[in-house]
Design an enzyme around this catalytic site. Structure first.
Site, PDB file in Angstrom:
ATOM      1  CE  LYS A  14    -125.230 -22.838 -44.541  1.00  0.00           C
ATOM      2  NZ  LYS A  14    -126.433 -23.513 -44.028  1.00  0.00           N
ATOM      3  NE  ARG A  89    -121.624 -28.648 -44.872  1.00  0.00           N
ATOM      4  CZ  ARG A  89    -122.661 -28.054 -45.478  1.00  0.00           C
ATOM      5  NH1 ARG A  89    -122.483 -27.072 -46.322  1.00  0.00           N
ATOM      6  NH2 ARG A  89    -123.877 -28.442 -45.230  1.00  0.00           N
ATOM      7  NE  ARG A 123    -133.615 -25.284 -49.534  1.00  0.00           N
ATOM      8  CZ  ARG A 123    -132.524 -25.406 -48.792  1.00  0.00           C
ATOM      9  NH1 ARG A 123    -131.785 -24.360 -48.511  1.00  0.00           N
ATOM     10  NH2 ARG A 123    -132.190 -26.588 -48.324  1.00  0.00           N
ATOM     11  NE  ARG A 152    -130.443 -28.185 -51.456  1.00  0.00           N
ATOM     12  CZ  ARG A 152    -129.671 -27.565 -50.558  1.00  0.00           C
ATOM     13  NH1 ARG A 152    -129.548 -26.253 -50.571  1.00  0.00           N
ATOM     14  NH2 ARG A 152    -129.032 -28.249 -49.643  1.00  0.00           N
ATOM     15  NE  ARG A 163    -129.146 -30.822 -46.120  1.00  0.00           N
ATOM     16  CZ  ARG A 163    -130.148 -30.083 -46.601  1.00  0.00           C
ATOM     17  NH1 ARG A 163    -131.235 -30.669 -47.089  1.00  0.00           N
ATOM     18  NH2 ARG A 163    -130.070 -28.781 -46.591  1.00  0.00           N
TER      19      ARG A 163
END
Ligand code: AP5
Ligand code: MG
Length: 211
Positions: A14, A89, A123, A152, A163
């Site tokens: 996203k 969400r 990531r 992160r 998540r």
């Protein structure tokens, strides 16, 4: 231009697509995750309130998140449209959004489970906002500003699992919510960044042509 919501699992891409769309369509990119992380970095009262929740992989309460987005969408740069990334969400957030700015397009970036896990594991982030993946960017530094990249806090394996569980339970129902409003478009996000971008752009261009 268009009021656009990007849907998709954690790691679906996203943020990556939103950054490209922002350039192409000159629309503001609003990521609730980025706003929360900036507040955590700066140690604001909001940041202090949400840090533990985000570190556990849970959702920030709806009232707080809705108020934040409502304020942001009232800014003049959102008059011509926006790209919402990571909001709504929950069904409650989606219903609230209908009340102040109903989206014209909800684009679901559909990616296989194994790919999202792989994408999140590799990531790397920069404080300037750039996002990389170790498979395509081996350097430990940002190509744009030279700062050291970091991972992160919520990208640790157990938090990622939580998540994904929260996504399945609370966010996936938004696909039916937007389908029933006739604004849902699903694109295959399993290809590379460029091919996904072509598919997402096609949806937006098709919408802009008929409006
Ligand atoms: P948020 O920041 O929104 O995280 P998320 O939804 O889990 O999504 P991610 O940012 O992890 O993934 P992405 O889809 O943006 O993927 P990316 O482009 O980086 O939210 C974080 C937390 O904040 C939540 O858990 C919650 O606690 C809180 N929060 C936020 N919004 C909230 C709300 N509305 N309500 C309540 N709480 C909220 O890509 C991932 C990786 O893959 C990158 O390395 C990228 O380079 C790579 N990649 C991307 N596309 C491709 C591709 N096509 N091929 C190969 N690699 C790719
Ligand atoms: Mg993101």
């Amino acid at each position: 231009m268009a009021r656009i919501v990007l849907l998709g699992a954690p790691g679906a891409g996203k943020g990556t697509q939103a950054a490209l769309l922002k350039e192409k369509y000159a629309l503001p990119h609003i990521s609730t995750g980025d706003i929360f992380r900036a507040n955590i970095r700066e140690g604001t009262p909001l940041g202090i309130k949400v840090k533990a929740i985000i570190d556990r992989g849970e959702l920030v309460p709806d009232e707080l998140t809705v108020a934040l987005v409502k304020d942001r969408l009232a800014q003049p740069d959102c008059k011509k449209g926006y790209i919402l990334d990571g909001f709504p969400r929950t069904i409650a957030q989606a219903e609230a959004l209908e009340g102040f700015s109903a989206p014209e397009l909800a684009i679901d970036i559909d990616v296989d489970h194994e790919a999202v896990v792989r994408r999140i594991a590799g990531r790397r982030m920069c404080k300037c906002g750039e996002t990389y993946h170790t498979s395509t960017h081996a350097s430990a530094e940002c190509a744009k500003c030279g700062a050291k990249l970091y991972q992160r806090d919520d990208d640790k394996e157990d938090v990622v699992r939580e998540r994904l569980r929260v996504y399945e339970a609370q966010t996936k129902p938004l696909i039916d919510f937007y389908a029933s409003r006739g604004v849902l478009h699903t694109v295959d996000g399993n290809g590379g960044v460029e091919s996904t971008f072509a598919l997402v752009s096609e949806v937006i261009d098709g919408h802009n042509k008929v409006r």
